[in-house]
Design an enzyme around this catalytic site. Structure first.
Site, PDB file in Angstrom:
ATOM      1  CG  HIS A  55      -0.361  -0.193   2.527  1.00  0.00           C
ATOM      2  ND1 HIS A  55       0.414   0.779   3.114  1.00  0.00           N
ATOM      3  CD2 HIS A  55      -0.383  -1.233   3.405  1.00  0.00           C
ATOM      4  CE1 HIS A  55       0.826   0.364   4.305  1.00  0.00           C
ATOM      5  NE2 HIS A  55       0.368  -0.860   4.505  1.00  0.00           N
ATOM      6  CG  HIS A 107       4.427  -1.609   1.858  1.00  0.00           C
ATOM      7  ND1 HIS A 107       3.079  -1.799   1.986  1.00  0.00           N
ATOM      8  CD2 HIS A 107       5.016  -2.309   2.852  1.00  0.00           C
ATOM      9  CE1 HIS A 107       2.867  -2.607   3.012  1.00  0.00           C
ATOM     10  NE2 HIS A 107       4.018  -2.928   3.565  1.00  0.00           N
ATOM     11  CB  CYS A 119       3.048 -10.846  17.541  1.00  0.00           C
ATOM     12  SG  CYS A 119       2.059 -10.162  16.175  1.00  0.00           S
ATOM     13  CB  CYS A 136       5.472  -8.542  15.055  1.00  0.00           C
ATOM     14  SG  CYS A 136       4.346  -7.227  15.441  1.00  0.00           S
ATOM     15  CB  CYS A 195       0.418  -8.100  18.979  1.00  0.00           C
ATOM     16  SG  CYS A 195       1.437  -7.007  17.972  1.00  0.00           S
ATOM     17  CG  HIS A 232      -0.262  -6.782  14.091  1.00  0.00           C
ATOM     18  ND1 HIS A 232       1.085  -6.913  14.368  1.00  0.00           N
ATOM     19  CD2 HIS A 232      -0.344  -6.423  12.787  1.00  0.00           C
ATOM     20  CE1 HIS A 232       1.777  -6.678  13.274  1.00  0.00           C
ATOM     21  NE2 HIS A 232       0.951  -6.363  12.309  1.00  0.00           N
ATOM     22  CE  LYS A 272       2.977   0.837  10.320  1.00  0.00           C
ATOM     23  NZ  LYS A 272       3.523  -0.491  10.492  1.00  0.00           N
ATOM     24  CE  LYS A 285      -4.386  -4.848   2.721  1.00  0.00           C
ATOM     25  NZ  LYS A 285      -3.236  -4.873   1.859  1.00  0.00           N
TER      26      LYS A 285
HETATM   27  O1  ME8 Z   1       8.737  -5.451   8.316  1.00  0.00           O
HETATM   28  N1  ME8 Z   1       3.958   4.315   7.033  1.00  0.00           N
HETATM   29  O2  ME8 Z   1       8.023  -6.042   6.208  1.00  0.00           O
HETATM   30  P1  ME8 Z   1       6.664  -5.202   6.057  1.00  0.00           P
HETATM   31  C1  ME8 Z   1       5.231   4.314   6.619  1.00  0.00           C
HETATM   32  N2  ME8 Z   1       9.689  -8.056   6.147  1.00  0.00           N
HETATM   33  N3  ME8 Z   1       5.877   3.207   6.198  1.00  0.00           N
HETATM   34  C2  ME8 Z   1       5.199   2.059   6.171  1.00  0.00           C
HETATM   35  C3  ME8 Z   1       3.847   1.979   6.580  1.00  0.00           C
HETATM   36  C4  ME8 Z   1       3.226   3.186   7.028  1.00  0.00           C
HETATM   37  N4  ME8 Z   1       1.958   3.228   7.426  1.00  0.00           N
HETATM   38  N5  ME8 Z   1       3.437   0.697   6.448  1.00  0.00           N
HETATM   39  C5  ME8 Z   1       4.506   0.000   5.959  1.00  0.00           C
HETATM   40  C6  ME8 Z   1       8.831  -6.128   7.303  1.00  0.00           C
HETATM   41  N6  ME8 Z   1       5.568   0.816   5.791  1.00  0.00           N
HETATM   42  C7  ME8 Z   1       9.989  -7.079   7.134  1.00  0.00           C
HETATM   43  C8  ME8 Z   1      11.224  -6.267   6.781  1.00  0.00           C
HETATM   44  S1  ME8 Z   1      13.845  -6.054   6.221  1.00  0.00           S
HETATM   45  C9  ME8 Z   1      15.215  -6.980   6.443  1.00  0.00           C
HETATM   46  C10 ME8 Z   1      12.495  -7.079   6.670  1.00  0.00           C
HETATM   47  C11 ME8 Z   1       6.888   0.433   5.254  1.00  0.00           C
HETATM   48  O3  ME8 Z   1       6.041  -5.696   4.791  1.00  0.00           O
HETATM   49  C12 ME8 Z   1       8.028   0.843   6.188  1.00  0.00           C
HETATM   50  O4  ME8 Z   1       9.207   0.917   5.433  1.00  0.00           O
HETATM   51  O5  ME8 Z   1       5.873  -5.253   7.300  1.00  0.00           O
HETATM   52  C13 ME8 Z   1       8.075  -0.327   7.134  1.00  0.00           C
HETATM   53  O6  ME8 Z   1       9.308  -0.382   7.845  1.00  0.00           O
HETATM   54  C14 ME8 Z   1       7.913  -1.480   6.162  1.00  0.00           C
HETATM   55  O7  ME8 Z   1       6.966  -0.985   5.189  1.00  0.00           O
HETATM   56  C15 ME8 Z   1       7.433  -2.773   6.791  1.00  0.00           C
HETATM   57  O8  ME8 Z   1       7.176  -3.704   5.772  1.00  0.00           O
END
Ligand code: ME8
Length: 496
Positions: free
Chosen positions: A19, A22, A127, A130, A148, A151, A299, A302
């Site tokens: 979304h 990301h 969790c 997470c 959590c 979540h 925040k 999903k």
């Molecule tokens: O944590 N505002 O993956 P993830 C700003 N797989 N940035 C956001 C956001 C929001 N509301 N939502 C998501 C993981 N992000 C692990 C990472 S790395 C070695 C492993 C962005 O799919 C932001 O960069 O949950 C956040 O840190 C990341 O998506 C989390 O992505």
């Protein structure tokens, strides 16, 4: 080639499509990568997907599919989104890539050989969303049950045999290196405060295979699967070429910038820096941390049901540039940003349609009507030149501070001056408006050169219509001998 720049995003969990949260991280890293390429640095931009672990295993089970089938499909989905947003990554890494699995096994063996891994038992509250254990004091208690805090779902009690990583060995060096490697620095202080309060406990880095089978086996004990975060963090070494291209790794690693959201700060500092030290690899140049996109105070995510999807914005603005621009205009490392479609629309209309778009349209129309499109250099008007010079200086210094939003605003301010300059000088009333129009075209060229890292398509379209080549933004107007303006484009249509 002067210097190198290695930029990474988190590798996202492909259990759901991305979304705008990301996209926020991914477009930002893209702008930094484009800027450094433009400045002639050897640049490598890494993004990808984090494909192992219980979260993906369960998502596949629910869908009645094999996890590999699911992640293959979802990696394609991520790539399509990033193509639609013109993300110029150099590699899309997947943790199921063979070179990555090889690197994880190598890293585990190395750490074990150096005495940083030992076997024990673990119990705690977990969790799955997470992929993380929560200690007392970290989790919330709802009706007597641990939940959590992110979540707001019940935690699961897990009790099992596990391998530990000796995190507790690294406290001294973490205290030394965190302040200089985390940007902005107050995130380092936040982490140091947490270490002061809770200390550092060794972390569990494996799961019994009968519970979590979807992952990389521990090389010397295949009854255990590598913990997904341990696997995921190592992607940054795989991507830089540690085992396959040592020369590239040596050039890139000292210039590594990990862009992350603040939700995964602990993993990217305490855990990651310790893993690197255990491998005798220096820490990355910087971990660049940004706040959240929030919507109505929560925040965006999903589970909270308040997400704005990338396709919503793409459908609305019709161009990737519009989406990239509004996200970067609100970008903030230090603070959470409350966003809404109304806010994005007002930014899009005032900056892109009314300011930049309008200026390009007005100047090109005047050049064609008054001078048949041919505008020669007969001097630059100092009144506008000064404003553009200052804007370019601020643009570069903001980019050096990684402040993309400030860089954009500096250029927008110069474009506003340019619009005001037309109103003041009224080139349509002059018998020969060459000097005014030339000065304006130079201001537009400088701005397009600067903004091309954010809005590459509109910059290219402007260059084609006005007859110049995009180049790195240089100080000093008057560089182009003459313009042959071909067309007067509407770069951005106002939205309602
Ligand atoms: O944590 N505002 O993956 P993830 C700003 N797989 N940035 C956001 C956001 C929001 N509301 N939502 C998501 C993981 N992000 C692990 C990472 S790395 C070695 C492993 C962005 O799919 C932001 O960069 O949950 C956040 O840190 C990341 O998506 C989390 O992505």
């Amino acid at each position: 080639m002067p210097g190198a720049f290695y930029v990474t995003t988190p590798i996202y969990y492909p259990n759901a499509p991305p979304h705008i949260g990301h996209a926020y991280t991914t477009v930002y890293a893209d702008v930094l990568a484009r800027y450094h390429r433009l400045m002639g640095h050897e640049t490598f931009y890494l993004t990808g997907t984090d494909e192992h672990g219980l979260k993906l295993q369960r998502a596949a089970e629910r869908a009645g599919r094999h996890p590999k089938e699911l992640v293959d499909e979802m990696a394609g989905v991520y790539k399509r989104y990033w193509a639609q947003l013109d993300i110029s990554y150099d590699r899309f890494i997947r943790t199921t890539d063979p070179d990555h699995e090889e690197l994880v096994k190598w890293a585990l063996e190395e750490m074990r050989r150096r005495g940083y891994i030992y076997k024990g038992r673990y119990s705690g509250w977990y969790c799955v969303d997470c992929e993380k254990f929560y200690s007392e004091g970290e989790y919330r208690v709802v009706e007597g049950r641990p939940y959590c805090p992110i979540h707001m779902k019940p935690l699961e009690w897990v009790e099992e045999e596990t391998y530990y990583f000796k995190l507790s060995s690294f406290e001294g060096s973490l205290r030394r290196i965190l302040p200089e490697r985390v940007y902005p620095e107050y995130y380092a202080r936040e982490i140091l405060g947490k270490i002061d309060k809770e200390g550092l406990r060794d972390v569990s880095i494996s799961r019994p295979r009968e519970r979590v089978w979807w992952g990389i086996p521990i090389p010397w004990d295949p009854g255990h699967t590598t913990y997904v975060w341990f696997d995921a963090l190592l992607n940054y070494l795989t991507g830089a070429g540690l085992l396959r291209d040592r020369g590239r790794f040596e050039r890139l690693w000292p210039a590594a910038h990990h862009v992350i959201g603040k939700d995964i700060l602990w993993f990217h500092t305490v855990i990651w820096f310790s893993m690197l030290e255990a491998l005798e690899i220096p820490p990355p140049r910087r971990v660049v941390v940004h706040g959240f996109l929030v919507n109505r105070g929560l925040k965006m995510g999903k589970s909270t049901g308040n997400v704005i999807m990338i396709e919503d914005l793409l459908g609305h603005y019709k161009t990737s540039d519009g989406v990239r621009y509004v996200l970067m205009r609100v970008f903030n490392l230090g603070k959470d940003v409350d966003v809404s479609l109304e806010l994005f629309d007002s930014i899009y209309n005032s900056d892109l349609a009314d300011n930049l778009g309008n200026l390009v349209r007005r100047v090109s129309t005047l050049a064609i009507r008054r001078l048949g499109g041919r505008v020669e250099n007969r001097g630059v008007d100092g009144r506008l030149e000064g404003a553009v010079e200052r804007a370019l200086e601020e643009y570069h210094s903001s980019m050096e501070r990684l402040d993309v939003s400030q860089a954009i605003q500096a250029i927008m301010a110069a474009l506003r001056e340019a619009n005001a300059y037309i109103n003041e000088t009224k080139p349509w009333e002059k018998s020969d408006p060459t000097e005014e129009l030339y000065t304006l075209l130079e201001a537009i060229r400088a701005s397009a050169n600067a903004l091309q890292v954010v809005i590459p398509r509109a910059a290219q379209r402007t260059a084609e219509a006005l007859g110049f080549k995009l180049a790195p933004p240089q100080p000093g107007l008057g560089g182009q001998e003459a313009y042959t303006v071909r067309d007067s484009p509407i770069l951005f249509r106002k939205v309602k």
